[in-house]
Design a protein around this motif. Structure first.
Motif, PDB file in Angstrom:
ATOM      1  N   GLY A  13       0.791  -1.230   0.000  1.00  6.63           N
ATOM      2  CA  GLY A  13       0.000   0.000   0.000  1.00  6.63           C
ATOM      3  C   GLY A  13       0.826   1.284   0.000  1.00  6.63           C
ATOM      4  O   GLY A  13       0.290   2.370  -0.208  1.00  6.63           O
ATOM      5  N   LYS A  14       2.131   1.155   0.225  1.00  7.35           N
ATOM      6  CA  LYS A  14       2.984   2.363   0.187  1.00  7.35           C
ATOM      7  C   LYS A  14       3.129   2.827  -1.266  1.00  7.35           C
ATOM      8  O   LYS A  14       3.149   2.007  -2.194  1.00  7.35           O
ATOM      9  CB  LYS A  14       4.385   2.058   0.727  1.00  7.35           C
ATOM     10  N   VAL A  15       3.293   4.134  -1.444  1.00  8.07           N
ATOM     11  CA  VAL A  15       3.516   4.677  -2.784  1.00  8.07           C
ATOM     12  C   VAL A  15       5.012   4.931  -2.958  1.00  8.07           C
ATOM     13  O   VAL A  15       5.627   5.630  -2.144  1.00  8.07           O
ATOM     14  CB  VAL A  15       2.733   5.990  -2.989  1.00  8.07           C
ATOM     15  N   ALA A  16       5.581   4.350  -4.005  1.00  9.64           N
ATOM     16  CA  ALA A  16       7.028   4.464  -4.232  1.00  9.64           C
ATOM     17  C   ALA A  16       7.308   5.028  -5.616  1.00  9.64           C
ATOM     18  O   ALA A  16       6.792   4.519  -6.615  1.00  9.64           O
ATOM     19  CB  ALA A  16       7.692   3.092  -4.095  1.00  9.64           C
ATOM     20  N   LEU A  17       8.098   6.073  -5.663  1.00 10.13           N
ATOM     21  CA  LEU A  17       8.561   6.623  -6.946  1.00 10.13           C
ATOM     22  C   LEU A  17       9.990   6.154  -7.182  1.00 10.13           C
ATOM     23  O   LEU A  17      10.862   6.326  -6.320  1.00 10.13           O
ATOM     24  CB  LEU A  17       8.513   8.164  -6.891  1.00 10.13           C
ATOM     25  N   ILE A  93       7.833   6.715  -0.502  1.00 10.68           N
ATOM     26  CA  ILE A  93       9.199   6.233  -0.758  1.00 10.68           C
ATOM     27  C   ILE A  93       9.713   6.861  -2.053  1.00 10.68           C
ATOM     28  O   ILE A  93       9.052   6.782  -3.094  1.00 10.68           O
ATOM     29  CB  ILE A  93       9.198   4.689  -0.912  1.00 10.68           C
ATOM     30  N   LEU A  94      10.870   7.469  -1.977  1.00 10.13           N
ATOM     31  CA  LEU A  94      11.512   8.038  -3.169  1.00 10.13           C
ATOM     32  C   LEU A  94      12.837   7.314  -3.401  1.00 10.13           C
ATOM     33  O   LEU A  94      13.689   7.292  -2.511  1.00 10.13           O
ATOM     34  CB  LEU A  94      11.779   9.537  -2.942  1.00 10.13           C
ATOM     35  N   VAL A  95      12.987   6.721  -4.582  1.00  8.85           N
ATOM     36  CA  VAL A  95      14.264   6.094  -4.935  1.00  8.85           C
ATOM     37  C   VAL A  95      14.866   6.870  -6.101  1.00  8.85           C
ATOM     38  O   VAL A  95      14.405   6.783  -7.242  1.00  8.85           O
ATOM     39  CB  VAL A  95      14.095   4.602  -5.309  1.00  8.85           C
ATOM     40  N   ASN A  96      15.885   7.659  -5.800  1.00  5.46           N
ATOM     41  CA  ASN A  96      16.593   8.439  -6.816  1.00  5.46           C
ATOM     42  C   ASN A  96      17.654   7.548  -7.453  1.00  5.46           C
ATOM     43  O   ASN A  96      18.753   7.378  -6.920  1.00  5.46           O
ATOM     44  CB  ASN A  96      17.280   9.639  -6.158  1.00  5.46           C
ATOM     45  N   PHE A 129      14.032  16.084  -6.539  1.00  6.40           N
ATOM     46  CA  PHE A 129      12.967  15.126  -6.203  1.00  6.40           C
ATOM     47  C   PHE A 129      12.724  15.119  -4.698  1.00  6.40           C
ATOM     48  O   PHE A 129      11.580  15.045  -4.243  1.00  6.40           O
ATOM     49  CB  PHE A 129      13.316  13.718  -6.696  1.00  6.40           C
ATOM     50  N   ALA A 130      13.797  15.185  -3.927  1.00 15.80           N
ATOM     51  CA  ALA A 130      13.631  15.177  -2.464  1.00 15.80           C
ATOM     52  C   ALA A 130      12.836  16.404  -2.031  1.00 15.80           C
ATOM     53  O   ALA A 130      11.921  16.310  -1.200  1.00 15.80           O
ATOM     54  CB  ALA A 130      15.000  15.136  -1.778  1.00 15.80           C
ATOM     55  N   LEU A 137       6.413  13.048   1.974  1.00 10.44           N
ATOM     56  CA  LEU A 137       7.255  12.128   2.756  1.00 10.44           C
ATOM     57  C   LEU A 137       7.076  12.398   4.252  1.00 10.44           C
ATOM     58  O   LEU A 137       7.015  11.472   5.059  1.00 10.44           O
ATOM     59  CB  LEU A 137       8.732  12.270   2.364  1.00 10.44           C
ATOM     60  N   LYS A 138       6.976  13.674   4.606  1.00  9.96           N
ATOM     61  CA  LYS A 138       6.751  14.032   6.022  1.00  9.96           C
ATOM     62  C   LYS A 138       5.396  13.509   6.475  1.00  9.96           C
ATOM     63  O   LYS A 138       5.257  12.963   7.560  1.00  9.96           O
ATOM     64  CB  LYS A 138       6.747  15.553   6.189  1.00  9.96           C
ATOM     65  N   LYS A 139       4.393  13.721   5.628  1.00  5.55           N
ATOM     66  CA  LYS A 139       3.029  13.307   5.974  1.00  5.55           C
ATOM     67  C   LYS A 139       2.940  11.790   6.140  1.00  5.55           C
ATOM     68  O   LYS A 139       2.168  11.279   6.948  1.00  5.55           O
ATOM     69  CB  LYS A 139       2.060  13.769   4.867  1.00  5.55           C
ATOM     70  N   SER A 140       3.755  11.075   5.407  1.00  5.28           N
ATOM     71  CA  SER A 140       3.725   9.604   5.425  1.00  5.28           C
ATOM     72  C   SER A 140       3.934   9.053   6.832  1.00  5.28           C
ATOM     73  O   SER A 140       3.353   8.042   7.202  1.00  5.28           O
ATOM     74  CB  SER A 140       4.815   9.063   4.488  1.00  5.28           C
ATOM     75  N   GLY A 141       4.822   9.713   7.594  1.00  8.00           N
ATOM     76  CA  GLY A 141       5.159   9.191   8.911  1.00  8.00           C
ATOM     77  C   GLY A 141       6.255   8.137   8.843  1.00  8.00           C
ATOM     78  O   GLY A 141       6.957   7.893   9.816  1.00  8.00           O
ATOM     79  N   GLU A 142       6.398   7.496   7.676  1.00  7.60           N
ATOM     80  CA  GLU A 142       7.478   6.524   7.466  1.00  7.60           C
ATOM     81  C   GLU A 142       8.164   6.845   6.138  1.00  7.60           C
ATOM     82  O   GLU A 142       8.432   5.964   5.324  1.00  7.60           O
ATOM     83  CB  GLU A 142       6.920   5.095   7.453  1.00  7.60           C
ATOM     84  N   GLY A 143       8.414   8.151   5.909  1.00  2.00           N
ATOM     85  CA  GLY A 143       9.000   8.591   4.647  1.00  2.00           C
ATOM     86  C   GLY A 143      10.416   8.070   4.478  1.00  2.00           C
ATOM     87  O   GLY A 143      11.200   8.048   5.425  1.00  2.00           O
ATOM     88  N   ARG A 144      10.714   7.647   3.256  1.00  2.00           N
ATOM     89  CA  ARG A 144      12.036   7.073   2.972  1.00  2.00           C
ATOM     90  C   ARG A 144      12.613   7.683   1.691  1.00  2.00           C
ATOM     91  O   ARG A 144      11.947   7.664   0.644  1.00  2.00           O
ATOM     92  CB  ARG A 144      11.931   5.561   2.745  1.00  2.00           C
ATOM     93  N   ILE A 145      13.841   8.178   1.777  1.00  2.00           N
ATOM     94  CA  ILE A 145      14.565   8.563   0.563  1.00  2.00           C
ATOM     95  C   ILE A 145      15.746   7.612   0.425  1.00  2.00           C
ATOM     96  O   ILE A 145      16.510   7.421   1.383  1.00  2.00           O
ATOM     97  CB  ILE A 145      15.098  10.016   0.647  1.00  2.00           C
TER      98      ILE A 145
END
Ligand code: NAI
Length: 259
Positions: A13-17, A93-96, A129-130, A137-145
């Motif tokens: 259910g997490k959204v990942a770019l 989740i952001l994967v650069n 992107f960050a 990402l802040k709103k997520s509570g479990e934001g990941r870069i």
């Protein structure tokens, strides 16, 4: 006794770019994340290559949508991040990951262009992107870069200074964002692949790959994109909540081999 296993190992259910997701490690990461139940935003340069990966993921029952964008396009980044948030209802989740080979000797013609492209695509884009994704990402509570650097972020190969400078910069950016965003509940870490079989290394003949790997890599072979994707997955898990500011080599032990 308090239960030990209370942290989640699921990204369902997490959204990942994932940038640069039409090939190599980005594509493998998109597949692995979608296989774990994440909603995946597949981003790369050309629409038809993006569409192909989205179709592969959907054929396996995963959820994905594609965006064609040159990550050097600052306005495009803001627009696409908004579109992703609107379509999937957020961004966790952001994967650069997007990158290219920019080999060019310091005295060679075209060096300035190589420098500009290396930094635009493999460092400035990560920052942009960050910044664009930060509110979500802040709103997520479990934001990941997760930023993809390289073993070239720790050392250097002759003739590769534009790439090396960008990748060293990625490690610096990762550390700086980790200390700045930790209080916001967003972690920032960096994956540093060694020699991996992808688009970037496709032109290196197999026999050269083998000679290099046997000489330099304790595992005596190139890595596969999926082997990196699983490390990236482990970094973005909710349970990896105390991992922040690290640069993780995924190189078969290459960096620690002396002789
Ligand atoms: P790849 O060539 O298979 O995939 C890179 C993807 O990035 C391609 O689909 C490409 O179209 C995309 N891309 C390039 N420039 C772009 C731009 N301006 N905008 C949007 N997308 C763009 O290569 P690979 O190896 O999977 O590369 C992924 C990352 O891994 C890169 O950052 C690369 O520098 C890094 N890396 C690769 C290593 C290797 O041995 N393959 C070793 C260390 C780091």
């Amino acid at each position: 006794m308090e239960p030990i296993r209370k942290l989640s190992r699921s990204i369902r259910g997490k959204v990942a770019l994932i940038t640069g997701a039409a090939s190599g490690m980005g594509r493998a990461t998109a597949h692995v994340f979608a296989g774990e139940g994440a909603k995946v935003a597949v981003l790369d340069l050309r629409q038809e290559r993006v569409d192909a990966v989205v179709a592969e993921i959907k054929a396996e029952g995963g959820e994905a949508h594609g965006w064609a964008l040159d990550v050097a396009d600052a306005e495009g980044i803001i627009r696409v991040v908004k579109e992703i948030e609107a379509r999937f209802g957020g961004l966790d989740i952001l994967v650069n990951n997007a990158g290219l080979s920019t080999f060019c000797g310091i005295a060679e013609e075209g060096y300035e262009e190589s420098w500009a492209r290396a930094l635009d695509v493999m460092l400035t884009a990560h920052m942009r992107f960050a910044r664009a994704a930060l509110p979500s990402l802040k709103k997520s509570g479990e934001g990941r870069i997760v930023n993809v650097a390289s073993t070239e972020g720790f050392g250097a190969t002759p003739g590769n200074s534009t790439y090396v400078a960008a990748k060293h910069g990625v490690i610096g950016l990762t550390r700086a964002l980790a200390v700045e965003l930790g209080r916001e509940g967003v972690t920032c870490n960096c994956i540093c692949p060694g020699p991996i079989r992808t688009g970037i290394t496709a032109d290196i003949p197999d026999e050269h790959k083998e000679i290099f790997a046997k000489r330099r890599v304790p595992l005596r072979r190139y890595g596969e994109p999926e082997e990196v994707a699983h490390v990236t997955l482990s970094v973005v898990l909710p349970a990896s909540s105390y991992l922040n500011g690290v640069a993780i080599p995924v190189d078969g032990g290459m960096l620690v081999k002396n002789a």
